[in-house]
Motif scaffolding. Structure first.
Motif, PDB file in Angstrom:
ATOM      1  N   GLY A   6     -27.136 -20.466 -12.978  1.00 56.54           N
ATOM      2  CA  GLY A   6     -26.806 -19.281 -12.729  1.00 56.54           C
ATOM      3  C   GLY A   6     -26.209 -19.496 -11.566  1.00 56.54           C
ATOM      4  N   LEU A   7     -25.560 -20.553 -11.208  1.00 54.73           N
ATOM      5  CA  LEU A   7     -24.665 -21.048 -10.145  1.00 54.73           C
ATOM      6  C   LEU A   7     -23.287 -20.968  -9.537  1.00 54.73           C
ATOM      7  N   ALA A   8     -22.597 -20.256 -11.057  1.00 55.14           N
ATOM      8  CA  ALA A   8     -21.550 -20.386 -12.025  1.00 55.14           C
ATOM      9  C   ALA A   8     -21.468 -20.165 -12.408  1.00 55.14           C
ATOM     10  N   LEU A   9     -20.126 -19.352 -12.902  1.00 55.08           N
ATOM     11  CA  LEU A   9     -19.493 -18.923 -14.369  1.00 55.08           C
ATOM     12  C   LEU A   9     -19.101 -18.825 -14.749  1.00 55.08           C
ATOM     13  N   HIS A  10     -18.945 -18.438 -16.566  1.00 51.60           N
ATOM     14  CA  HIS A  10     -18.429 -18.651 -17.676  1.00 51.60           C
ATOM     15  C   HIS A  10     -17.026 -18.482 -16.991  1.00 51.60           C
ATOM     16  N   TYR A  11     -16.170 -18.472 -16.245  1.00 55.65           N
ATOM     17  CA  TYR A  11     -14.656 -18.158 -16.122  1.00 55.65           C
ATOM     18  C   TYR A  11     -13.826 -17.556 -17.405  1.00 55.65           C
ATOM     19  N   LYS A  12     -13.518 -16.959 -18.429  1.00 50.94           N
ATOM     20  CA  LYS A  12     -13.570 -16.949 -19.394  1.00 50.94           C
ATOM     21  C   LYS A  12     -11.604 -16.244 -19.700  1.00 50.94           C
ATOM     22  N   HIS A  13     -10.964 -16.691 -18.243  1.00 48.84           N
ATOM     23  CA  HIS A  13      -9.722 -17.018 -18.439  1.00 48.84           C
ATOM     24  C   HIS A  13      -9.221 -17.964 -19.175  1.00 48.84           C
ATOM     25  N   ALA A  27     -20.798 -19.906 -22.574  1.00 46.23           N
ATOM     26  CA  ALA A  27     -21.474 -18.341 -23.269  1.00 46.23           C
ATOM     27  C   ALA A  27     -22.987 -18.351 -22.867  1.00 46.23           C
ATOM     28  N   ALA A  28     -23.831 -18.809 -23.742  1.00 46.35           N
ATOM     29  CA  ALA A  28     -24.848 -18.859 -24.022  1.00 46.35           C
ATOM     30  C   ALA A  28     -25.381 -19.030 -22.762  1.00 46.35           C
ATOM     31  N   ALA A  29     -25.417 -20.035 -21.953  1.00 46.19           N
ATOM     32  CA  ALA A  29     -25.496 -19.862 -20.499  1.00 46.19           C
ATOM     33  C   ALA A  29     -25.911 -19.348 -20.022  1.00 46.19           C
ATOM     34  N   GLU A  30     -24.903 -18.398 -19.605  1.00 45.13           N
ATOM     35  CA  GLU A  30     -24.303 -16.770 -19.284  1.00 45.13           C
ATOM     36  C   GLU A  30     -25.115 -16.483 -19.138  1.00 45.13           C
ATOM     37  N   ILE A  31     -25.247 -15.840 -20.663  1.00 42.24           N
ATOM     38  CA  ILE A  31     -26.186 -14.877 -21.231  1.00 42.24           C
ATOM     39  C   ILE A  31     -27.322 -15.410 -20.721  1.00 42.24           C
ATOM     40  N   GLU A  32     -28.077 -16.429 -20.656  1.00 40.27           N
ATOM     41  CA  GLU A  32     -29.588 -16.554 -20.233  1.00 40.27           C
ATOM     42  C   GLU A  32     -29.775 -16.960 -18.914  1.00 40.27           C
ATOM     43  N   ALA A  33     -28.645 -17.491 -18.114  1.00 40.09           N
ATOM     44  CA  ALA A  33     -28.652 -17.289 -16.559  1.00 40.09           C
ATOM     45  C   ALA A  33     -28.804 -16.024 -16.352  1.00 40.09           C
ATOM     46  N   ASN A  43     -28.552 -10.472  -8.652  1.00 40.88           N
ATOM     47  CA  ASN A  43     -28.298  -8.859  -8.156  1.00 40.88           C
ATOM     48  C   ASN A  43     -27.416  -8.179  -9.409  1.00 40.88           C
ATOM     49  N   SER A  44     -27.285  -6.932  -9.704  1.00 44.61           N
ATOM     50  CA  SER A  44     -27.194  -6.617 -10.150  1.00 44.61           C
ATOM     51  C   SER A  44     -25.557  -6.408  -9.502  1.00 44.61           C
ATOM     52  N   ASP A  45     -25.270  -6.318  -8.516  1.00 47.45           N
ATOM     53  CA  ASP A  45     -24.074  -5.507  -8.134  1.00 47.45           C
ATOM     54  C   ASP A  45     -22.883  -6.940  -7.736  1.00 47.45           C
ATOM     55  N   HIS A  46     -23.059  -8.832  -8.259  1.00 44.35           N
ATOM     56  CA  HIS A  46     -22.551  -8.868  -8.223  1.00 44.35           C
ATOM     57  C   HIS A  46     -20.072  -9.260  -8.578  1.00 44.35           C
ATOM     58  N   TRP A  47     -20.328  -9.765  -7.867  1.00 46.18           N
ATOM     59  CA  TRP A  47     -18.245  -9.633  -8.136  1.00 46.18           C
ATOM     60  C   TRP A  47     -18.072 -10.996  -9.264  1.00 46.18           C
ATOM     61  N   GLN A  48     -17.142 -10.530 -10.700  1.00 44.73           N
ATOM     62  CA  GLN A  48     -16.757 -11.712 -11.194  1.00 44.73           C
ATOM     63  C   GLN A  48     -15.344 -11.901 -10.792  1.00 44.73           C
ATOM     64  N   PRO A  49     -14.676 -13.456 -10.493  1.00 44.50           N
ATOM     65  CA  PRO A  49     -13.254 -13.746 -10.100  1.00 44.50           C
ATOM     66  C   PRO A  49     -12.802 -13.235 -10.365  1.00 44.50           C
ATOM     67  N   GLY A  50     -11.703 -12.505 -10.492  1.00 46.57           N
ATOM     68  CA  GLY A  50     -10.427 -11.811 -10.935  1.00 46.57           C
ATOM     69  C   GLY A  50     -10.882 -10.357 -10.541  1.00 46.57           C
TER      70      GLY A  50
END
Length: 58
Positions: A6-13, A27-33, A43-50
Motif C-alpha cells: 500500500g506504499l505505491a499505486l499501480h500507475y495504469k497510464h 493489479a492484483a497487489a493493488e487490489i490486495e492492498a 483513507n477512502s478519499d485518497h487521490w490518484q496520480p493524474g
C-alpha cells in the motif's frame, strides 16, 4: 513490493510498458492492498496520480 504494502499505486497510464505478467501482478497487489486498507488505502478519499488537470480544476 511497495504496491502490495500500500506504499505505491499501480500507475495504469504506464501499464502498456509492462509485460502481461507484471500487469497482472501489480493489479492484483493493488487490489490486495486496497482490500486490506494498507498504506495509501487507509483513507477512502485518497487521490490518484493524474486526477488533477493542468488548469487546476481537479
Amino acid at each position: 513490493m511497495q504496491v502490495k504494502r500500500g506504499l505505491a499505486l499501480h500507475y495504469k497510464h504506464y501499464q502498456r510498458e509492462q509485460s502481461p505478467t507484471d500487469q497482472q501482478s501489480y493489479a492484483a497487489a493493488e487490489i490486495e492492498a486496497s482490500g486490506a486498507k494498507l498504506g495509501l488505502w487507509v483513507n477512502s478519499d485518497h487521490w490518484q496520480p493524474g486526477c488533477f488537470d493542468t488548469k487546476g480544476g481537479g
